[in-house]
Design a protein around this motif. Structure first.
Motif, PDB file in Angstrom:
ATOM      1  N   GLY A 145      29.916  39.180  35.114  1.00  0.00           N
ATOM      2  CA  GLY A 145      28.720  38.808  34.372  1.00  0.00           C
ATOM      3  C   GLY A 145      28.448  37.324  34.266  1.00  0.00           C
ATOM      4  N   SER A 146      29.431  36.478  34.604  1.00  0.00           N
ATOM      5  CA  SER A 146      29.239  35.043  34.437  1.00  0.00           C
ATOM      6  C   SER A 146      30.245  34.262  35.279  1.00  0.00           C
ATOM      7  CB  SER A 146      29.414  34.653  32.959  1.00  0.00           C
ATOM      8  OG  SER A 146      30.766  34.854  32.569  1.00  0.00           O
ATOM      9  N   ASN A 147      30.010  32.959  35.377  1.00  0.00           N
ATOM     10  CA  ASN A 147      30.960  32.085  36.079  1.00  0.00           C
ATOM     11  C   ASN A 147      32.275  31.975  35.308  1.00  0.00           C
ATOM     12  OD1 ASN A 147      29.270  31.384  38.289  1.00  0.00           O
ATOM     13  ND2 ASN A 147      28.155  29.959  36.963  1.00  0.00           N
ATOM     14  N   GLU A 148      32.207  32.120  34.012  1.00  0.00           N
ATOM     15  CA  GLU A 148      33.428  32.118  33.198  1.00  0.00           C
ATOM     16  C   GLU A 148      34.307  33.318  33.565  1.00  0.00           C
ATOM     17  OE1 GLU A 148      30.519  29.570  31.183  1.00  0.00           O
ATOM     18  OE2 GLU A 148      30.409  31.597  32.020  1.00  0.00           O
ATOM     19  N   ASP A 149      33.677  34.461  33.820  1.00  0.00           N
ATOM     20  CA  ASP A 149      34.425  35.648  34.247  1.00  0.00           C
ATOM     21  C   ASP A 149      35.074  35.411  35.612  1.00  0.00           C
ATOM     22  OD1 ASP A 149      33.651  36.945  31.940  1.00  0.00           O
ATOM     23  OD2 ASP A 149      31.966  37.979  32.892  1.00  0.00           O
TER      24      ASP A 149
ATOM     25  N   THR B  45      24.265  25.424  40.218  1.00  0.00           N
ATOM     26  CA  THR B  45      25.540  26.131  40.091  1.00  0.00           C
ATOM     27  C   THR B  45      26.706  25.155  40.190  1.00  0.00           C
ATOM     28  OG1 THR B  45      24.577  28.131  41.068  1.00  0.00           O
ATOM     29  CG2 THR B  45      26.980  27.980  41.027  1.00  0.00           C
TER      30      THR B  45
ATOM     31  N   VAL C 127      28.166  37.465  40.769  1.00  0.00           N
ATOM     32  CA  VAL C 127      27.743  37.180  39.400  1.00  0.00           C
ATOM     33  C   VAL C 127      26.429  37.912  39.163  1.00  0.00           C
ATOM     34  CG1 VAL C 127      27.099  35.406  37.752  1.00  0.00           C
ATOM     35  CG2 VAL C 127      28.863  34.932  39.459  1.00  0.00           C
TER      36      VAL C 127
ATOM     37  N   ARG D 233      23.440  38.804  36.825  1.00  0.00           N
ATOM     38  CA  ARG D 233      22.745  38.283  35.648  1.00  0.00           C
ATOM     39  C   ARG D 233      22.012  39.362  34.872  1.00  0.00           C
ATOM     40  NH1 ARG D 233      25.287  33.389  35.473  1.00  0.00           N
ATOM     41  NH2 ARG D 233      25.210  32.378  37.512  1.00  0.00           N
TER      42      ARG D 233
END
Length: 234
Positions: free
Chosen positions: A91-95, A121, A210, A212
């Motif tokens: 779901g995200s770049n953190e993931d 990005t 990713v 969104r």
């Protein structure tokens, strides 16, 4: 360039025996592909000996049908076995960062569809991946900047590169542990080209996307599923 050469100095091509069209899928069914078909015929007519044409690609579903558009007859040669893809829909770049940490993946290659997305990005990832380098690679950058980005990826033990299609083929940036799709690719062929850059030392390609929205999650899931079955025309 070939068109110009045929017009200006056709005698230089009279002794050509072999023409190699690499990554033919990238021009097939486009105006560049149509131009290539015409140029091949012009080279063939001007050659003093029979001409052999080699069409190379890793992402075509029916090589015989493609070959018919460029040559009268062909022999299909398959090299190597198809590697499987392990997709991770996140779901995200953190993931993505957390997934990389869990698996001790040190080199990541992100793909975007536009130069703007690459820059945005890369800027977000620089903060996330501190103190490790995050570089951008796209066609609007000077050649020197692109070469520097390639060297960063080859020389650093931990690094991230964000690119457009400029890194889909050909350029060596070292072994990539994880390929990340920042956006849904334009086609299944593009998806396979992109994820194919990863895990060169393994039979399993690790790929993340990713997502969104729920729509993107569904689209990317279907694309990975179709690609796994070799359905490149979907």
């Amino acid at each position: 360039s070939l068109d110009s050469l045929i017009c200006r100095k056709p005698e230089l091509l009279s002794t050509v025996r072999t023409v190699i069209v690499d990554e033919v899928h990238s021009i097939d069914r486009t105006y560049r592909g149509d131009q290539m078909r015409v140029l091949l015929e012009r080279v063939r007519r001007g050659a003093v000996a029979p001409l052999t044409v080699h069409l190379l690609s890793a992402t075509i579903s029916d090589p015989y049908i493609l070959a018919e558009r460029y040559v009268d007859k062909c022999q299909v040669i398959m090299v190597g076995e198809q590697r499987s893809v392990m997709p991770h829909l996140l779901g995200s770049n953190e993931d993505v960062l957390e997934l990389a940490k869990q698996n001790k993946w040190r080199k990541l290659l992100y793909f975007c569809n536009s130069r703007r997305c690459v820059e945005e990005t890369a800027e977000a990832l620089r903060e996330l991946w501190k103190p490790y380098p995050v570089v951008a690679h796209h066609g609007s950058l000077d050649r020197g900047e692109r070469l520097e980005a390639e060297q960063v990826m080859k020389q650093n033990s931990v690094a991230v590169c964000v690119a457009t299609s400029t890194l889909e083929i050909g350029i060596d940036i070292g072994d990539i542990d994880l390929v990340v799709l920042a956006e849904p690719p334009w086609s299944l062929a593009a998806l396979l080209q992109r994820v194919g850059r990863g895990s060169r030392r393994s039979n399993v390609i690790q790929a993340a996307a990713v997502c969104r929205s729920m729509d993107e999650h569904e689209i990317l899931g279907l694309m990975f599923e179709a690609a796994a079955h070799g359905d490149l025309q979907s």
